[in-house]
Structure formats: C-alpha cells, structure tokens
Motif scaffolding. Structure first.
Motif, PDB file in Angstrom:
ATOM      1  N   THR A   2      -0.552  -2.913   0.895  1.00  6.04           N
ATOM      2  CA  THR A   2      -0.658  -3.899   1.975  1.00  6.04           C
ATOM      3  C   THR A   2       0.575  -4.773   1.953  1.00  6.04           C
ATOM      4  O   THR A   2       1.235  -4.935   0.931  1.00  6.04           O
ATOM      5  CB  THR A   2      -1.913  -4.784   1.811  1.00  6.04           C
ATOM      6  OG1 THR A   2      -1.852  -5.437   0.550  1.00  6.04           O
ATOM      7  CG2 THR A   2      -3.175  -3.945   1.889  1.00  6.04           C
ATOM      8  N   THR A 104      -5.876   5.831  11.560  1.00  2.00           N
ATOM      9  CA  THR A 104      -6.568   6.453  10.432  1.00  2.00           C
ATOM     10  C   THR A 104      -5.799   7.662   9.921  1.00  2.00           C
ATOM     11  O   THR A 104      -5.681   7.885   8.710  1.00  2.00           O
ATOM     12  CB  THR A 104      -7.983   6.870  10.843  1.00  2.00           C
ATOM     13  OG1 THR A 104      -8.721   5.714  11.234  1.00  2.00           O
ATOM     14  CG2 THR A 104      -8.715   7.564   9.706  1.00  2.00           C
ATOM     15  N   ARG A 107      -2.823   6.561   7.900  1.00  2.00           N
ATOM     16  CA  ARG A 107      -3.287   5.962   6.647  1.00  2.00           C
ATOM     17  C   ARG A 107      -3.700   7.046   5.655  1.00  2.00           C
ATOM     18  O   ARG A 107      -3.494   6.912   4.443  1.00  2.00           O
ATOM     19  CB  ARG A 107      -4.446   5.009   6.913  1.00  2.00           C
ATOM     20  CG  ARG A 107      -4.015   3.697   7.594  1.00  2.00           C
ATOM     21  CD  ARG A 107      -5.215   2.838   7.933  1.00  2.00           C
ATOM     22  NE  ARG A 107      -5.976   2.503   6.743  1.00  2.00           N
ATOM     23  CZ  ARG A 107      -7.309   2.385   6.707  1.00  2.00           C
ATOM     24  NH1 ARG A 107      -8.016   2.577   7.802  1.00  2.00           N
ATOM     25  NH2 ARG A 107      -7.906   2.058   5.588  1.00  2.00           N
ATOM     26  N   GLN A 110      -0.571   8.340   4.265  1.00  3.64           N
ATOM     27  CA  GLN A 110      -0.070   7.340   3.323  1.00  3.64           C
ATOM     28  C   GLN A 110      -0.755   7.489   1.964  1.00  3.64           C
ATOM     29  O   GLN A 110      -0.096   7.477   0.917  1.00  3.64           O
ATOM     30  CB  GLN A 110      -0.312   5.939   3.883  1.00  3.64           C
ATOM     31  CG  GLN A 110       0.141   4.804   2.987  1.00  3.64           C
ATOM     32  CD  GLN A 110      -0.430   3.471   3.453  1.00  3.64           C
ATOM     33  OE1 GLN A 110      -1.613   3.363   3.769  1.00  3.64           O
ATOM     34  NE2 GLN A 110       0.426   2.465   3.528  1.00  3.64           N
ATOM     35  N   LYS A 111      -2.056   7.647   1.998  1.00  2.00           N
ATOM     36  CA  LYS A 111      -2.820   7.775   0.750  1.00  2.00           C
ATOM     37  C   LYS A 111      -2.382   9.014  -0.031  1.00  2.00           C
ATOM     38  O   LYS A 111      -2.275   8.979  -1.267  1.00  2.00           O
ATOM     39  CB  LYS A 111      -4.312   7.849   1.067  1.00  2.00           C
ATOM     40  CG  LYS A 111      -5.208   7.926  -0.160  1.00  2.00           C
ATOM     41  CD  LYS A 111      -6.676   7.937   0.239  1.00  2.00           C
ATOM     42  CE  LYS A 111      -7.577   8.017  -0.989  1.00  2.00           C
ATOM     43  NZ  LYS A 111      -9.021   8.033  -0.605  1.00  2.00           N
ATOM     44  N   THR A 123       2.561   1.774   7.087  1.00  2.00           N
ATOM     45  CA  THR A 123       2.034   2.380   8.309  1.00  2.00           C
ATOM     46  C   THR A 123       2.329   1.481   9.505  1.00  2.00           C
ATOM     47  O   THR A 123       2.122   0.268   9.463  1.00  2.00           O
ATOM     48  CB  THR A 123       0.523   2.622   8.207  1.00  2.00           C
ATOM     49  OG1 THR A 123      -0.148   1.394   7.880  1.00  2.00           O
ATOM     50  CG2 THR A 123       0.214   3.663   7.147  1.00  2.00           C
ATOM     51  N   GLU A 162      -0.318  -1.529   9.324  1.00  2.00           N
ATOM     52  CA  GLU A 162       0.190  -2.749   8.714  1.00  2.00           C
ATOM     53  C   GLU A 162       1.200  -3.483   9.582  1.00  2.00           C
ATOM     54  O   GLU A 162       1.551  -4.625   9.304  1.00  2.00           O
ATOM     55  CB  GLU A 162       0.810  -2.413   7.364  1.00  2.00           C
ATOM     56  CG  GLU A 162      -0.225  -1.915   6.377  1.00  2.00           C
ATOM     57  CD  GLU A 162       0.371  -0.995   5.329  1.00  2.00           C
ATOM     58  OE1 GLU A 162       0.449  -1.427   4.156  1.00  2.00           O
ATOM     59  OE2 GLU A 162       0.749   0.134   5.660  1.00  2.00           O
TER      60      GLU A 162
END
Length: 315
Positions: A2, A104, A107, A110-111, A123, A162
């Motif tokens: 974050t 989503t 993300r 990203q994960k 993101t 973000e």
C-alpha cells in the motif's frame, strides 16, 4: 503493498518499469480484435483474461530481472468510460463492474509478481479521454469533466487500485477534471498528456502551459507523464530549462515517429527502432531530471522495454 504516508513509491525515486502498447500489441501482433480499441472487453471470459495475463507477463518478468526496479501495473480500462462503454453495450452498472473487475485483475497480478520484483509494484487505474485520444475534444467545463470521470474513478477505487492515471489527455481542462475526480475519491492521480509532432497538445496548448494550469487548479497530480508521442516530437520543448519539467516523472512513448493522423490511418503496426528508442529515453535524463517511470505506448512491445531498461541501467 500500500502507499505510505510519504506518498507513492515512485516519488521516492528509483526505476519503475511498466508495459508497452497493450492495444496495438493485441490487435496487430496477436490478431485479437478489440472493438473501439477497448481491451477491457477481454476481462469478460477466462480466455480473454488469460490473454491479458500473458500480455503482462514479459514486462513483469523484465522488472524481476532488473535490479532494484519496481513496476506500475495499469488496468486495461482506457476505454471503460460512459461514452465508449455505451458504444460497446455497457450501461453504468456494467461499466462500474468492469472497472472494479479490472482493478481486481491487476491486484491479482500484483500478488503473484510482487515477491519476485525487488522494487514495489503499484496498481494504477487507467482513465482515458472521453473522446478519441488523438483529437482535442475539450469539455464544456472542468466541473463537467470531473462529473463525467468520477464514476469510473469511484469504481476503480472500489476495486482496490492504489492510484489513478489519466492517460492520453489532449487538453488541460479534461485533465483538471480527472484530477478533481481523483481527489473526490481520495486517490493520488497522475496526468499523462499526449503531444503532436510540434510538441504541443492536440488542444494547441504548450506542454508547460498545460502542466501549470493543471497544477494550479487546486488538486495537483502526484506527477505528470507523457504518452502516445515519439521523443522526437517533444525533445525540443524540453530544452528551455523551465521549472515545470521537474513535474514529469513518467514516459510511455510511441515506437513510431509518425503523427497521430498517420497512425490513425495505419493498417499495420510501425515498431520503429527499439534500440534507438532506448537511447532516446536515456538522453531525456538531462532535461527531465526526475524521470523514473518508463513504459511504452503505440507500437511498443517487450523488445522496446528491454532496450529502454538496458539503456537506462547502463547509462
């Protein structure tokens, strides 16, 4: 990850990579039809989602191989606003769902990739122009632009991005509107202008005029970016030493030296010279001392990003 109290990770320096020309790669290199150049339609089925995941893979892998690099991972939502959505059969509720889903999707990427990339993966929710992106279609007012773009901004925030990025902005008024919409939903914003071959925005504004106007509207972006123009189109306007140049941190240049009108009429991709493009990015370090977010736009692919990263890290 974050964002922290100190702001977006990009603002703390270090190299951040991004992807290339999503739509031109899919249409011209992979033969995937995109109605109205809208990549978000691929999110609607598992095959399309896999196409998008495979598209991003080589760029994320490049970041993983580049010591210290981070990555700005953008949603495929350039056309996911009300006017373009209506042409594609989406109502307001459907568009909101698509934008949340796009958030989503990135993300999830990203994960998967963040543990492999040394820098941070951020993101970003993409907001494109209400109009064509090559033609200046200024809104009636900044407030009108803010009202128009706020539903997409809200949906992208709800999906968990973000930051927001206003891409291919053709004039300062619409850019101000997106910045206001971003402030209203509580997300940091980046404004990315496109430029003609004379280094001016399609609206006729100089780059400096546009940056100063957006910064002075009360909701200054985190930084500015340039996209959908070849460096040869704007190198000359960066030579005057003006302070506004320090507000530019991002660049997603075209591979081709052609004008917007020429590209719009093209039936084949112009990939230009990846190595030359990499060298041109490196030369922009001098006039753009804070430039650190590097990607590509029309006609670019992983070859161009490899050349850009290689030039940047060895220069």
């Amino acid at each position: 990850m974050t964002t922290t109290e100190s702001g977006l990770p990009q603002l703390r320096g270090g190299l951040f990579l991004s992807d290339g020309g999503l739509e031109t790669t899919l249409v011209f290199q992979r033969g995937i039809p995109l109605p109205h150049f809208a990549a978000f339609v691929l999110l609607g089925d598992p095959t399309g989602r896999q196409v998008l995941a495979e598209y991003f893979k080589p760029y994320l892998a490049l970041a993983a191989r580049t010591p210290g690099a981070g990555f700005v991972l953008e949603t495929p939502t350039w056309r996911a606003n009300a006017d373009w959505g209506a042409k594609l059969g989406f109502d307001a509720a459907g568009l909101a769902a698509v934008n949340r889903d796009a958030a989503t999707f990135v993300r999830q990427l990203q994960k998967t990739w963040a543990p492999r990339i040394e820098g941070e993966v951020v993101t970003a929710g993409v907001i494109g122009p209400r109009g064509d992106g090559y033609v200046a279609e200024e809104p009636g007012s900044i407030d009108e632009a803010a009202r128009y773009h706020q539903p997409q901004a809200e949906a992208l925030r709800e999906g968990g991005v973000e930051m927001l990025i206003a891409v291919t902005m053709t004039g300062s008024a619409e850019a101000c509107g997106v910045a206001r919409a971003a402030a209203a939903v509580g997300l940091p914003c980046v404004v990315s202008f496109t430029l003609e071959t004379d280094g001016r925005l399609p609206s006729g504004e100089t780059l400096g005029e546009a940056i100063v106007r957006v910064d002075g509207d009360g909701h200054p972006p985190a930084y500015f970016q340039l996209n959908c123009a070849h460096p040869s189109h704007f190198e000359n306007v960066l030579a005057d030493g003006a302070a506004w140049r320090e507000r530019i941190r991002g660049l997603r240049a075209n591979a081709s030296t052609k004008s917007h009108a020429e590209l719009d009429a093209s039936t084949a991709i112009d990939s230009g010279d990846p190595e030359d493009l990499g060298r041109r990015y490196l030369r922009l370090r001098a006039p753009l001392s804070r430039l650190n977010v590097l990607g590509g736009c029309c006609g670019t692919d992983e070859r161009h990003l490899r050349a850009i990263a290689r030039a940047w890290t060895s220069g």
